[in-house]
Design a protein around this motif. Structure first.
Motif, PDB file in Angstrom:
ATOM      1  N   THR A 102       0.849  -1.183   0.000  1.00  0.00           N
ATOM      2  CA  THR A 102       0.000   0.000   0.000  1.00  0.00           C
ATOM      3  C   THR A 102       0.890   1.240   0.000  1.00  0.00           C
ATOM      4  N   GLN A 103       0.290   2.366  -0.259  1.00  0.00           N
ATOM      5  CA  GLN A 103       1.044   3.624  -0.224  1.00  0.00           C
ATOM      6  C   GLN A 103       1.640   3.854   1.163  1.00  0.00           C
ATOM      7  N   LYS A 104       0.856   3.569   2.199  1.00  0.00           N
ATOM      8  CA  LYS A 104       1.331   3.770   3.564  1.00  0.00           C
ATOM      9  C   LYS A 104       2.557   2.898   3.837  1.00  0.00           C
ATOM     10  N   ASN A 105       2.479   1.632   3.444  1.00  0.00           N
ATOM     11  CA  ASN A 105       3.594   0.710   3.649  1.00  0.00           C
ATOM     12  C   ASN A 105       4.832   1.167   2.887  1.00  0.00           C
ATOM     13  N   ALA A 106       4.625   1.625   1.644  1.00  0.00           N
ATOM     14  CA  ALA A 106       5.749   2.087   0.824  1.00  0.00           C
ATOM     15  C   ALA A 106       6.429   3.287   1.459  1.00  0.00           C
ATOM     16  N   LEU A 107       5.648   4.238   1.932  1.00  0.00           N
ATOM     17  CA  LEU A 107       6.225   5.444   2.533  1.00  0.00           C
ATOM     18  C   LEU A 107       6.950   5.123   3.835  1.00  0.00           C
ATOM     19  N   GLU A 108       6.425   4.190   4.589  1.00  0.00           N
ATOM     20  CA  GLU A 108       7.103   3.788   5.825  1.00  0.00           C
ATOM     21  C   GLU A 108       8.460   3.155   5.523  1.00  0.00           C
ATOM     22  N   LEU A 109       8.507   2.315   4.487  1.00  0.00           N
ATOM     23  CA  LEU A 109       9.766   1.687   4.105  1.00  0.00           C
ATOM     24  C   LEU A 109      10.780   2.730   3.638  1.00  0.00           C
ATOM     25  N   ILE A 110      10.317   3.687   2.852  1.00  0.00           N
ATOM     26  CA  ILE A 110      11.210   4.752   2.391  1.00  0.00           C
ATOM     27  C   ILE A 110      11.750   5.552   3.567  1.00  0.00           C
ATOM     28  N   ASP A 111      10.899   5.829   4.545  1.00  0.00           N
ATOM     29  CA  ASP A 111      11.343   6.587   5.718  1.00  0.00           C
ATOM     30  C   ASP A 111      12.432   5.840   6.484  1.00  0.00           C
ATOM     31  N   VAL A 112      12.236   4.533   6.672  1.00  0.00           N
ATOM     32  CA  VAL A 112      13.234   3.729   7.393  1.00  0.00           C
ATOM     33  C   VAL A 112      14.532   3.662   6.593  1.00  0.00           C
ATOM     34  N   MET A 113      14.408   3.406   5.292  1.00  0.00           N
ATOM     35  CA  MET A 113      15.593   3.330   4.446  1.00  0.00           C
ATOM     36  C   MET A 113      16.344   4.645   4.436  1.00  0.00           C
ATOM     37  N   SER A 114      15.609   5.737   4.420  1.00  0.00           N
ATOM     38  CA  SER A 114      16.234   7.060   4.415  1.00  0.00           C
ATOM     39  C   SER A 114      17.063   7.300   5.665  1.00  0.00           C
ATOM     40  N   VAL A 115      16.504   6.957   6.815  1.00  0.00           N
ATOM     41  CA  VAL A 115      17.232   7.155   8.076  1.00  0.00           C
ATOM     42  C   VAL A 115      18.525   6.355   8.084  1.00  0.00           C
ATOM     43  N   LEU A 116      18.423   5.077   7.706  1.00  0.00           N
ATOM     44  CA  LEU A 116      19.599   4.203   7.734  1.00  0.00           C
ATOM     45  C   LEU A 116      20.644   4.618   6.697  1.00  0.00           C
ATOM     46  N   ALA A 117      20.195   4.809   5.452  1.00  0.00           N
ATOM     47  CA  ALA A 117      21.135   5.108   4.374  1.00  0.00           C
ATOM     48  C   ALA A 117      21.786   6.471   4.553  1.00  0.00           C
ATOM     49  N   CYS A 118      21.009   7.458   4.983  1.00  0.00           N
ATOM     50  CA  CYS A 118      21.580   8.795   5.170  1.00  0.00           C
ATOM     51  C   CYS A 118      22.581   8.816   6.321  1.00  0.00           C
ATOM     52  N   ALA A 119      22.320   8.020   7.348  1.00  0.00           N
ATOM     53  CA  ALA A 119      23.291   7.917   8.448  1.00  0.00           C
ATOM     54  C   ALA A 119      24.585   7.311   7.932  1.00  0.00           C
ATOM     55  N   GLY A 120      24.474   6.245   7.150  1.00  0.00           N
ATOM     56  CA  GLY A 120      25.655   5.603   6.596  1.00  0.00           C
ATOM     57  C   GLY A 120      26.413   6.529   5.657  1.00  0.00           C
ATOM     58  N   PHE A 121      25.686   7.290   4.850  1.00  0.00           N
ATOM     59  CA  PHE A 121      26.325   8.222   3.920  1.00  0.00           C
ATOM     60  C   PHE A 121      27.075   9.304   4.701  1.00  0.00           C
ATOM     61  N   GLU A 122      26.440   9.826   5.746  1.00  0.00           N
ATOM     62  CA  GLU A 122      27.074  10.867   6.555  1.00  0.00           C
ATOM     63  C   GLU A 122      28.357  10.359   7.212  1.00  0.00           C
ATOM     64  N   TRP A 123      28.312   9.123   7.715  1.00  0.00           N
ATOM     65  CA  TRP A 123      29.468   8.567   8.418  1.00  0.00           C
ATOM     66  C   TRP A 123      30.592   8.167   7.463  1.00  0.00           C
ATOM     67  N   GLY A 124      30.235   7.893   6.199  1.00  0.00           N
ATOM     68  CA  GLY A 124      31.241   7.381   5.280  1.00  0.00           C
ATOM     69  C   GLY A 124      31.775   8.362   4.270  1.00  0.00           C
ATOM     70  N   VAL A 125      31.028   9.430   3.974  1.00  0.00           N
ATOM     71  CA  VAL A 125      31.386  10.288   2.846  1.00  0.00           C
ATOM     72  C   VAL A 125      32.766  10.930   2.989  1.00  0.00           C
ATOM     73  N   ASP A 126      33.164  11.292   4.206  1.00  0.00           N
ATOM     74  CA  ASP A 126      34.467  11.924   4.392  1.00  0.00           C
ATOM     75  C   ASP A 126      35.626  10.931   4.271  1.00  0.00           C
ATOM     76  N   ASN A 127      35.313   9.635   4.275  1.00  0.00           N
ATOM     77  CA  ASN A 127      36.355   8.604   4.181  1.00  0.00           C
ATOM     78  C   ASN A 127      36.561   8.094   2.759  1.00  0.00           C
ATOM     79  N   LEU A 128      35.759   8.577   1.820  1.00  0.00           N
ATOM     80  CA  LEU A 128      35.839   8.081   0.455  1.00  0.00           C
ATOM     81  C   LEU A 128      37.190   8.398  -0.184  1.00  0.00           C
ATOM     82  N   THR A 129      37.732   7.404  -0.877  1.00  0.00           N
ATOM     83  CA  THR A 129      38.955   7.597  -1.643  1.00  0.00           C
ATOM     84  C   THR A 129      38.598   7.907  -3.090  1.00  0.00           C
TER      85      THR A 129
END
Length: 217
Positions: A75-102
């Motif tokens: 459903t739309q609700k389920n899809a948006l909830e998944l996007i919200d969770v993915m956003s929190v996790l992925a953005c945290a990982g991006f923030e923690w890793g971006v300065d270490n990129l070679t």
């Protein structure tokens, strides 16, 4: 891109069924029958049942109280909830890793972006999704936090499930444009700008899904 060969029959069945669900080959609501699957895939009932149990944990298959199994309806609700969770996790990982990129890792991201676009042009949404996910994975792994990547992996298949759409879908353009902008910022050494653009990509994607994904899917 290269893919590891599954070590067991169960792992092979999990991968096959997950791919069929993510690409929409097995549409939402499809009844899952052990014997039919076993015959089609050329395996015994046991790995099929084990695979169904695994995909149930991933949220791709619903098991009813009467033990019937169906491909999960989104459903739309389920899809948006998944996007919200993915956003929190992925953005945290991006923030923690971006300065270490070679420089090599940024070039690998560029390669994944090319594979992403080429797969869409070829109509291969499964390969496109994998390449797009790898674009982010490179940054997340640069954080050195393997536990975070494990958590992201658990959500990726369920998030990709809502992208069971054609290669022509406008939703893909959000990621194509976002990735290109991120690469340009990284080339300039602007890691803060790249992080902000990554976050904005999720905001834009969520807004588009909210407009375009209907509850009757």
């Amino acid at each position: 891109m290269s893919y590891a060969v599954p070590p067991t029959r169960t792992a092979a069945v999990v991968r096959q069924l997950r791919n069929e669900i993510v690409t929409g080959e097995l549409p939402p609501g499809t009844l899952i029958k052990d014997a039919e699957l076993a015959a089609r895939l050329g395996v015994s009932i046991t790995p099929v049942r084990e695979a169904i149990a695994q995909l149930s944990v991933e949220g791709l298959i619903d098991i009813a109280p009467n033990r019937t199994r169906h491909v999960t309806r989104v459903t739309q609700k389920n899809a948006l909830e998944l996007i919200d969770v993915m956003s929190v996790l992925a953005c945290a990982g991006f923030e923690w890793g971006v300065d270490n990129l070679t420089a090599n890792q940024v070039e690998l991201m560029r390669q994944r972006q090319r594979e992403f676009v080429e797969a869409l042009r070829a109509g291969n949404t499964l390969a496109a999704g994998a390449a797009g996910a790898d674009f982010s994975t490179i940054v997340i792994l640069a954080s050195g936090n393997r536990e975070l990547q494990s958590m992201v992996d658990l959500v990726v298949a369920r998030t990709m499930r809502i992208l069971a759409m054609t290669a022509e879908s406008d939703l893909w353009s959000t990621w194509i444009d976002g990735h290109e902008a991120i690469l340009k910022l990284l080339d300039l050494g602007d890691t803060r700008g790249a992080l902000a653009r990554y976050r904005q990509t999720y905001v834009e994607f969520r807004a588009r899904v909210e407009r375009e994904l209907l509850d009757d899917q």
